[in-house]
Write a protein that holds these residues in place. Structure first.
Motif, PDB file in Angstrom:
ATOM      1  N   SER A  33      35.379  -1.372  -8.540  1.00 23.89           N
ATOM      2  CA  SER A  33      35.901  -2.408  -7.660  1.00 23.89           C
ATOM      3  C   SER A  33      37.113  -3.100  -8.281  1.00 23.89           C
ATOM      4  CB  SER A  33      34.825  -3.459  -7.379  1.00 23.89           C
ATOM      5  OG  SER A  33      33.682  -2.869  -6.807  1.00 23.89           O
ATOM      6  N   ARG A  73      37.334  -1.764  -2.650  1.00 26.08           N
ATOM      7  CA  ARG A  73      36.393  -2.887  -2.641  1.00 26.08           C
ATOM      8  C   ARG A  73      36.901  -4.013  -3.531  1.00 26.08           C
ATOM      9  NH1 ARG A  73      31.550  -3.330  -6.080  1.00 26.08           N
ATOM     10  NH2 ARG A  73      30.018  -4.733  -5.142  1.00 26.08           N
ATOM     11  N   LEU A  75      35.699  -7.312  -5.333  1.00 28.70           N
ATOM     12  CA  LEU A  75      34.465  -7.954  -5.766  1.00 28.70           C
ATOM     13  C   LEU A  75      34.734  -9.402  -6.163  1.00 28.70           C
ATOM     14  CD1 LEU A  75      31.456  -7.825  -6.547  1.00 28.70           C
ATOM     15  CD2 LEU A  75      32.206  -7.074  -8.832  1.00 28.70           C
ATOM     16  N   ALA A 105      36.819  -3.550   1.729  1.00 27.98           N
ATOM     17  CA  ALA A 105      35.536  -4.257   1.654  1.00 27.98           C
ATOM     18  C   ALA A 105      35.706  -5.434   0.705  1.00 27.98           C
ATOM     19  CB  ALA A 105      34.442  -3.324   1.158  1.00 27.98           C
ATOM     20  N   GLU A 107      33.399  -8.253  -1.075  1.00 28.07           N
ATOM     21  CA  GLU A 107      31.978  -8.472  -1.294  1.00 28.07           C
ATOM     22  C   GLU A 107      31.725  -9.451  -2.432  1.00 28.07           C
ATOM     23  OE1 GLU A 107      29.810  -4.835  -1.668  1.00 28.07           O
ATOM     24  OE2 GLU A 107      31.051  -3.796  -0.195  1.00 28.07           O
ATOM     25  N   GLU A 109      28.268 -11.634  -4.528  1.00 25.88           N
ATOM     26  CA  GLU A 109      26.971 -11.282  -5.104  1.00 25.88           C
ATOM     27  C   GLU A 109      25.819 -11.727  -4.208  1.00 25.88           C
ATOM     28  OE1 GLU A 109      26.263  -9.549  -7.806  1.00 25.88           O
ATOM     29  OE2 GLU A 109      28.345  -9.222  -8.385  1.00 25.88           O
ATOM     30  N   LYS A 140      34.748  -4.661   5.808  1.00 23.93           N
ATOM     31  CA  LYS A 140      33.410  -5.178   5.518  1.00 23.93           C
ATOM     32  C   LYS A 140      33.511  -6.480   4.729  1.00 23.93           C
ATOM     33  CE  LYS A 140      29.016  -4.009   3.274  1.00 23.93           C
ATOM     34  NZ  LYS A 140      28.271  -2.990   2.497  1.00 23.93           N
ATOM     35  N   ALA A 142      30.802  -9.105   2.948  1.00 26.76           N
ATOM     36  CA  ALA A 142      29.379  -9.110   2.632  1.00 26.76           C
ATOM     37  C   ALA A 142      29.047 -10.035   1.468  1.00 26.76           C
ATOM     38  CB  ALA A 142      28.918  -7.688   2.289  1.00 26.76           C
ATOM     39  N   ARG A 143      27.883 -10.703   1.594  1.00 25.77           N
ATOM     40  CA  ARG A 143      27.233 -11.433   0.513  1.00 25.77           C
ATOM     41  C   ARG A 143      28.060 -12.565  -0.078  1.00 25.77           C
ATOM     42  NH1 ARG A 143      26.229  -6.214  -0.103  1.00 25.77           N
ATOM     43  NH2 ARG A 143      27.735  -5.952  -1.776  1.00 25.77           N
ATOM     44  N   ASP A 223      27.986  -8.741   6.813  1.00 14.73           N
ATOM     45  CA  ASP A 223      26.639  -8.498   6.317  1.00 14.73           C
ATOM     46  C   ASP A 223      26.238  -9.585   5.321  1.00 14.73           C
ATOM     47  OD1 ASP A 223      24.228  -7.326   5.627  1.00 14.73           O
ATOM     48  OD2 ASP A 223      25.137  -5.950   4.180  1.00 14.73           O
ATOM     49  N   GLU A 225      26.164 -12.906   5.467  1.00 20.73           N
ATOM     50  CA  GLU A 225      27.183 -13.945   5.341  1.00 20.73           C
ATOM     51  C   GLU A 225      26.636 -15.272   5.851  1.00 20.73           C
ATOM     52  OE1 GLU A 225      30.933 -13.692   4.655  1.00 20.73           O
ATOM     53  OE2 GLU A 225      29.970 -12.148   3.466  1.00 20.73           O
TER      54      GLU A 225
END
Length: 242
Positions: A33, A73, A75, A105, A107, A109, A140, A142-143, A223, A225
């Motif tokens: 990432s 991605r 991170l 994406a 994302e 944690e 995407k 997410a989290r 996802d 969120e």
């Protein structure tokens, strides 16, 4: 003799990018990432991390633009990240005013309920959205938690609510409530040349309202969120509205 995993977890390695925050060797070895820490993000709830997170997104979009396949991605490790301006998930082509399709994406944690671990973005500007996506393909998110500045929880007294003497009672935080450009957590495809002019447009982003073809975002994945304290919460805001 210590285990190898313990050794590499104890070794600090400089960032791959100038100005980045040093991380453990393991975090470099075992991830493909793009980490916002490599671009200087701190996540201490005080430092403005907008430039660092935006730089990481820009790098992912740059790599995606030259790759033949794959999805890059970004991170965002645990922490509370102050963000003073919208995060732009798009590539604008100034020459003709258009945008190219992008895929990425982003994302974290966790959004705050997994053993106290939390990745939270605190967006500070009440007149602008949190994340802007233009011409996205299978993006995407997410989290992580997306938090704005509208105090949507400060309800008026029952008497004032009946009398409608507090206007708007649901926005005591002073955030932008324009129908075409609200203070929203996520905004999809807001930029096109035919969009209403003047105060209907997001302030300070006039140079992006040039697209001759509008948006076209499809396949957005949200996802795990949490979106809160925006005037448009719990879902993405399609702007212009249908």
């Amino acid at each position: 003799m210590p285990e190898l995993s313990a050794v590499i977890d104890s070794v600090a390695v400089d960032s791959l990018y100038p100005g980045g925050t040093p991380r453990t060797l393991s975090s470099h070895l075992f991830t493909s990432s793009i980490n916002v820490k490599d671009f200087g993000a701190v996540g201490d709830g005080v430092t403005d991390d907008h430039a660092a997170i935006q730089a990481a997104i820009n790098e992912a979009l740059r790599l995606q633009g030259i790759a033949t396949e794959g999805n890059f991605r970004v991170l965002i490790p645990p922490g509370v990240y102050v963000v003073s301006a919208p995060l732009r998930v798009f590539v604008h082509i100034p020459g003709d005013g258009s945008f190219r399709y992008v895929t990425v994406a982003i994302e974290g944690e966790a959004m705050g309920y997994a053993g106290g671990v939390k990745t939270e973005l605190l967006f500070q500007n009440p007149n602008l959205p949190g994340i802007i996506i233009q011409k996205g393909r299978n993006i995407k998110l997410a989290r992580f938690s997306i938090r704005g500045v509208a105090n949507s929880l400060a309800l008026p007294s029952y008497a004032n609510l009946l009398a409608d003497s507090v206007s708007p009672w649901w926005n005591t935080g002073g955030a932008r409530d324009n129908f075409n450009s609200p203070h929203a957590g996520i905004v999809l495809d807001p930029f096109e040349a035919t969009f209403p002019t003047g105060t209907d447009r997001y302030p300070g982003l006039e140079s992006y309202y040039t697209s001759p073809s509008g948006g076209g975002t499809t396949g957005l994945i949200i996802d795990d969120e949490a979106l809160r304290l925006h005037l448009v919460d719990d879902e993405a805001c399609l702007s212009p509205p249908p």
